[in-house]
Design a protein around this motif. Structure first.
Motif: not given
Length: 695
Positions: A589-612
């Protein structure tokens, strides 16, 4: 789970409106379909020609020598055999000659008796049982019905001379027959290839259209429609259409051409025998109508039972872990066994119908053949028709029943296609409920100001999830939303991305109402990390990039390092090329979550949403994420939803929601000092710390 009861509502076996709509998909490929129809007509003509050619070979070549022959002057211009300075012309070839010439000509016939051939004066009916040959001096006499006919013994060489044209014709017929078979094979292969290619292209386009349409639908659509049902539409139902396009649409022409061609050819050869042969047609029609009525009822039952099996499998395989935990294997097996038996019984009934229908058609076919042999055989004996005609009729009648059996199969395919098309068009006709405006504003970049103004929202009518919600998030701020389950926290995130539309109020991004923004460019500027991370089958690199080739391998490594995912990725044998199984089941679960962070940042968003985003993380991984979060949120508007209040204490603002309303807004310390709802939540989570402090 797929709702199998919907399968019961089968429409008509043929619906002209649905068929007209299905045919619109064939328009880009009309030329291919036309070629297939032309090729099928050619193949049908080849099928029809074969028995007729064999009839010609039998009557004109194999048995042609039995015809009486006119003996003419050897210079007469007509096809014949020159024998002893005379031209011997068969009756069929002498049609073009004048009556006067034929009236003055001798008539001779070749007969065979005891393996020897004779040339007899006169037109003799060739039946060895009805005549005898007598030898008198050096000549021979043929005795038949009390009459005497002079006969000449033919040597083997003389007989071969009379059969010379027959042998040549048989060689030519054999070559033509072989050529027809080869050409028919080539044409048939070509049309099957083109037709199946065309059919697959049409189905490819329909699948693409369905999938593209589903992608446009809002999340509320998927809330109401189970995944199993939608998957069935894209797979099973499109496959049913594939069978219609490949097995019915064009090949139906062949069956019709063949039936019409057989009837015309038989009537052309012998009207009386054709009418006798086709006298079994009413019985075929009656049997087909009874079969069609019953097979429709049984087919509906089979569809329902098959849908129940699919539904049961989907439910049990998905919930296998729960089944094992509660030791319900035997119970679930018995349930599935009962459903499986129902399906077995339904299919057995279907098989029984076919087992009755096919033999009935065979019996009717046999009756037709019996009539032909009985009536046609008598006519052959009486000399009214030739043996080749009888042979051709037997072949044509056997061919006549093949398209009839094919049409019964096509009826089932057509019925399935109509039902499937109705359900497919039901999806395609469902309008997109979250639409872009007429001139949507495309966002190239976002400053990050988010405003909710008196927002009311409900998933279902009047069942309000958010009630008169108003707040402002300034650019670069980190704002957290807290509250009990069902308070409306996740709904706020869905509304910011415009996954749903609100009923009242306004949501603004940088001062623009999101209803006037291009929803795709809006979502591109927002990066979301969800509690339940979804990973696709592929590699780690693919899951970070999500098919966006603008993101380089170096950037992927950089963002992985940024969120502290690089260290565990490097431990895999293939590193960033390491395969990811379905839903990332081989990762923690932790590894999947870290990959999700990497995925979100790779797209260079202006707004970041962290849902639980940290609720499923172990303490060690949480420390890694907290380290990354401090860097991630800089210069970026961040919205965090969390049950663990320790992760949001450094937020600029905390919004406390309760039953869809905002109850408190402030910083962590301000809310604690206020002693309200947030204070109660914090005290419940850190009860031990409060007890220690009070002691």
């Amino acid at each position: 789970m797929t709702n199998f009861h919907e399968e019961e509502t089968l429409g008509k076996a043929y619906d002209s409106k649905l068929m007209k709509r299905l045919l619109t998909y064939t328009k880009p490929y009309w030329l291919y379909i036309l070629i297939c129809v032309i090729l099928l007509m050619a193949v049908t003509l080849g099928d029809l020609a074969r028995p007729y050619i064999l009839k010609y070979a039998i009557d004109d070549s194999i048995r042609g020598y039995l015809e009486p022959m006119y003996v003419l002057h050897k210079n007469t211009v007509v096809e014949g055999i020159t024998y002893k300075d005379k031209l011997y012309v068969r009756e069929k070839n002498a049609i073009s000659l004048s009556k006067e010439l034929l009236e003055d000509a001798e008539i001779k016939t070749i007969v065979k008796s005891k393996g020897v051939h004779y040339l007899v004066d006169g037109a003799i009916k060739n039946d060895a049982d009805e005549f005898t040959i007598e030898k008198k001096d050096n000549s021979f006499l043929l005795l038949k019905d009390g009459d005497r006919y002079s006969a000449t013994l033919l040597s083997d060489e003389d007989y071969r001379l009379f059969r010379e044209n027959d042998i040549f014709n048989l060689k030519s017929i054999g070559k033509i027959f072989l050529l027809i078979i080869i050409v028919s094979f080539i044409f048939n292969y070509t049309q099957v290839y083109i037709l199946n290619y065309t059919s697959q292209k049409i189905i490819f386009n329909i699948r693409q259209e369905i999938f593209s349409h589903l992608q446009k639908m809002s999340l509320s659509y998927f809330d109401k429609n189970p995944v199993g049902r939608l998957v069935t539409r894209v797979t099973n139902d499109t496959e049913a259409l594939n069978e219609m396009y490949s097995s019915v649409l064009v090949t139906l022409f062949k069956d019709v051409f063949l039936l019409i061609g057989i009837v015309i050819t038989m009537l052309n050869m012998n009207v009386k025998l054709a009418l006798f042969s086709l006298s079994v047609l009413p019985f075929i029609i009656i049997a087909s109508i009874i079969f069609r009525i019953n097979i429709r009822r049984v087919y509906r039952t089979v569809r329902v039972q098959l849908a129940r099996i699919n539904s049961s499998l989907n439910e049990n395989i998905t919930g296998m872990k729960t089944i094992h935990i509660f030791k319900k294997e035997n119970k679930k097996f018995r349930e599935f066994d009962e459903i499986n038996k129902d399906y077995l019984n339904a299919t057995k009934e279907e098989i029984q119908l076919y087992a009755i229908f096919r033999p009935i058609i065979e019996i009717i076919r046999s009756l037709g053949l019996t009539l032909i042999i009985w009536i046609g055989g008598k006519n052959v004996i009486n000399g009214a028709i030739e043996f080749g005609v009888l042979y051709a009729f037997i072949n044509y009648l056997q061919m006549f029943f093949e398209p009839i059996l094919d049409l019964t199969e096509k009826y089932n395919i057509l019925q399935a296609a109509m039902a499937s098309s109705e359900r497919i068009f039901m999806i395609l006709d469902t309008e997109e409920d979250i639409k872009n405006g007429d001139n949507p504003v495309a966002l190239e970049s976002v400053k990050g100001k988010i405003e909710f103004k008196n927002v009311w929202f409900a998933y279902e009518k009047d069942n309000w999830v958010l009630r008169d919600v108003s707040f402002t998030i300034n650019p670069g701020e980190t704002v957290a939303f807290v509250g009990a389950t069902g308070a409306g926290k996740t709904s706020i995130i869905s509304l910011i991305n415009r996954f749903y539309d609100i009923q009242k109020g306004q949501i603004l991004i940088d001062g623009i109402d999101i209803k006037y923004l291009d929803k795709y460019s809006l979502r591109k500027r927002i990066g979301i990390v969800l509690q339940d991370v979804f990973l696709f089958t592929g590699t780690i690199k693919d899951n970070i990039r999500l098919n966006n080739m603008d993101i380089s391998d170096e950037e992927i490594v950089d963002v992985a390092k940024y969120v502290n995912a690089h260290s565990f990725i490097e431990k895999f044998p293939k590193k960033y090329e390491e395969p990811v199984m379905e839903r990332g089941s081989t990762l923690s679960a932790g590894q999947r979550q870290l990959l999700a962070f990497a995925r979100a940042l790779a797209f260079k968003p202006d707004i970041l949403v962290l849902d639980e985003a940290t609720s499923n993380i172990d303490t060690e991984t949480e420390l890694l994420i907290q380290d990354a979060l401090d860097k991630i949120v800089k210069g970026r508007t961040t919205i965090a939803i969390a049950h663990r209040l320790s992760t949001i204490q450094r937020s600029n603002k905390i919004v406390v929601l309760h039953k869809g309303r905002i109850r408190e807004i402030g910083s962590h310390q301000e809310l604690l000092n206020k002693g309200g709802m947030y204070y109660d939540l914090y005290r419940l989570q850190y009860k031990e710390d409060f007890q220690d402090n009070n002691q």
